[in-house]
Design a protein around this motif. Structure first.
Motif, PDB file in Angstrom:
ATOM      1  N   GLU A 288      -3.873   2.309  -7.183  1.00 33.48           N
ATOM      2  CA  GLU A 288      -4.101   3.811  -6.480  1.00 33.48           C
ATOM      3  C   GLU A 288      -3.388   5.267  -6.788  1.00 33.48           C
ATOM      4  O   GLU A 288      -2.293   4.834  -5.857  1.00 33.48           O
ATOM      5  CB  GLU A 288      -4.215   2.789  -5.115  1.00 33.48           C
ATOM      6  CG  GLU A 288      -4.993   1.826  -4.938  1.00 33.48           C
ATOM      7  CD  GLU A 288      -4.949   1.799  -3.239  1.00 33.48           C
ATOM      8  OE1 GLU A 288      -6.541   1.893  -3.259  1.00 33.48           O
ATOM      9  OE2 GLU A 288      -4.362   1.665  -1.774  1.00 33.48           O
TER      10      GLU A 288
ATOM     11  N   HIS B  93       0.620  -1.070  -0.219  1.00 29.47           N
ATOM     12  CA  HIS B  93      -0.161   0.250   0.428  1.00 29.47           C
ATOM     13  C   HIS B  93       0.574   1.123   0.167  1.00 29.47           C
ATOM     14  O   HIS B  93       1.767   1.461   0.379  1.00 29.47           O
ATOM     15  CB  HIS B  93      -0.882  -0.250   1.447  1.00 29.47           C
ATOM     16  CG  HIS B  93      -1.745   1.881   1.343  1.00 29.47           C
ATOM     17  ND1 HIS B  93      -1.411   2.368   1.683  1.00 29.47           N
ATOM     18  CD2 HIS B  93      -3.319   0.735   0.760  1.00 29.47           C
ATOM     19  CE1 HIS B  93      -2.555   2.896   1.668  1.00 29.47           C
ATOM     20  NE2 HIS B  93      -3.971   2.277   1.041  1.00 29.47           N
TER      21      HIS B  93
ATOM     22  N   CYS C 157      -0.875  -3.255  -4.440  1.00 30.33           N
ATOM     23  CA  CYS C 157      -1.051  -1.496  -4.715  1.00 30.33           C
ATOM     24  C   CYS C 157       0.005  -1.258  -5.438  1.00 30.33           C
ATOM     25  O   CYS C 157       1.121  -1.262  -4.768  1.00 30.33           O
ATOM     26  CB  CYS C 157      -0.933  -1.690  -3.117  1.00 30.33           C
ATOM     27  SG  CYS C 157      -2.188  -1.736  -2.125  1.00 30.33           S
TER      28      CYS C 157
END
Ligand code: PEP
Length: 242
Positions: free
Chosen positions: A163, A93, A124
């Motif tokens: 993302e 992330h 991610c």
């Protein structure tokens, strides 16, 4: 996997009382056909969610250490996540990369640990604003994929969450055409390097009930990773049903 995944990243939010309150208001109805829902709470809340989740809804962790066990104070292994009933784990992330200094080499090791223990990883990836403005989005994203997945064929299924870092927690959602360009590039890269992989590509970054339907209709988007808007059961349910 055929289904679309709608995932709730709760980051470092919620207490046990908040979780009880959320699930008091969370519908017991199954997810709409073709939709899978998964919750990613802070580590200590995993067992409570496991006990409260309606049948068929999945559980995931926000991070894991790459080792199976050892003297790593404050860390959690994929072996323990499996033991706790996790179906998924987020790997790489942007908050892990940017606030905790996770490198691509480390992220690649975490991906291998997730595969080793049968916890499906969601890798991610995403570019910073200056990288987008400099026209480097695809180089950054495809470079992360190459380093984090490696050359060997992944031994089992995984997902990728695109993302854009500038969209996370900022209220600035990517335009569907910008998301489509990146999702299609990721799909083409996967086809070239890992043809036949069981992989979906999710979009994440300030998804809200009013942007979810257009994003889910975008070519290449097979799910959503939702932060802020997943904390409230009404707004997360609206996204799930978008
Ligand atoms: C995230 O944390 O993965 C995320 C997408 O957050 P938000 O929806 O709040 O931008």
């Amino acid at each position: 996997m055929e289904s679309v995944l709608v995932a709730a990243n709760w980051k470092m939010y919620k207490t046990t009382a908040d979780v009880q309150h959320f699930f008091d208001r969370w519908s017991r109805d199954p997810a709409p056909p073709g939709r899978e829902v998964a919750f990613f709470p802070p580590f200590p809340l995993l067992p409570l969610l496991r006990s409260l989740l309606p049948q068929g809804q999945a559980l995931g962790a926000q991070n894991a250490h790459e080792a199976d066990e050892g003297a790593f104070t404050g860390e959690v292994s994929c072996a323990l996540l499996k033991d706790l009933g996790c179906d998924y784990v987020l790997i790489g992330h942007s908050e892990r990369r940017n606030l905790f200094g996770e490198t691509d080499a480390r992220i690649a090791a975490k991906m291998r640990a997730a595969f080793r223990h049968g916890v499906r990883p969601i890798l991610c990836v995403g570019e910073h604003l200056d990288e987008r403005q400099g026209g480097r989005t695809l180089d950054v994203v495809l470079g992360q994929l190459a380093e984090d997945l490696g050359a060997a064929p992944p031994p089992s299924g995984f997902d990728v969450a695109y993302e854009p870092v500038w969209a996370i927690g900022t209220g600035k959602v990517a335009r569907p055409q910008d998301a489509a360009e990146v999702h299609e590039a990721i799909l083409a890269w996967l086809h070239e390097h890992h043809a036949g992989a069981d992989a979906r590509i999710l979009y994440g970054g300030s998804v809200k009930p009013d942007s979810a339907a257009a994003l889910l209709a975008t070519p290449g988007v097979r799910g959503l990773l939702v932060g802020g808007a997943s904390l409230d059961p009404a707004s997360f349910a609206a996204i799930l049903r978008a």
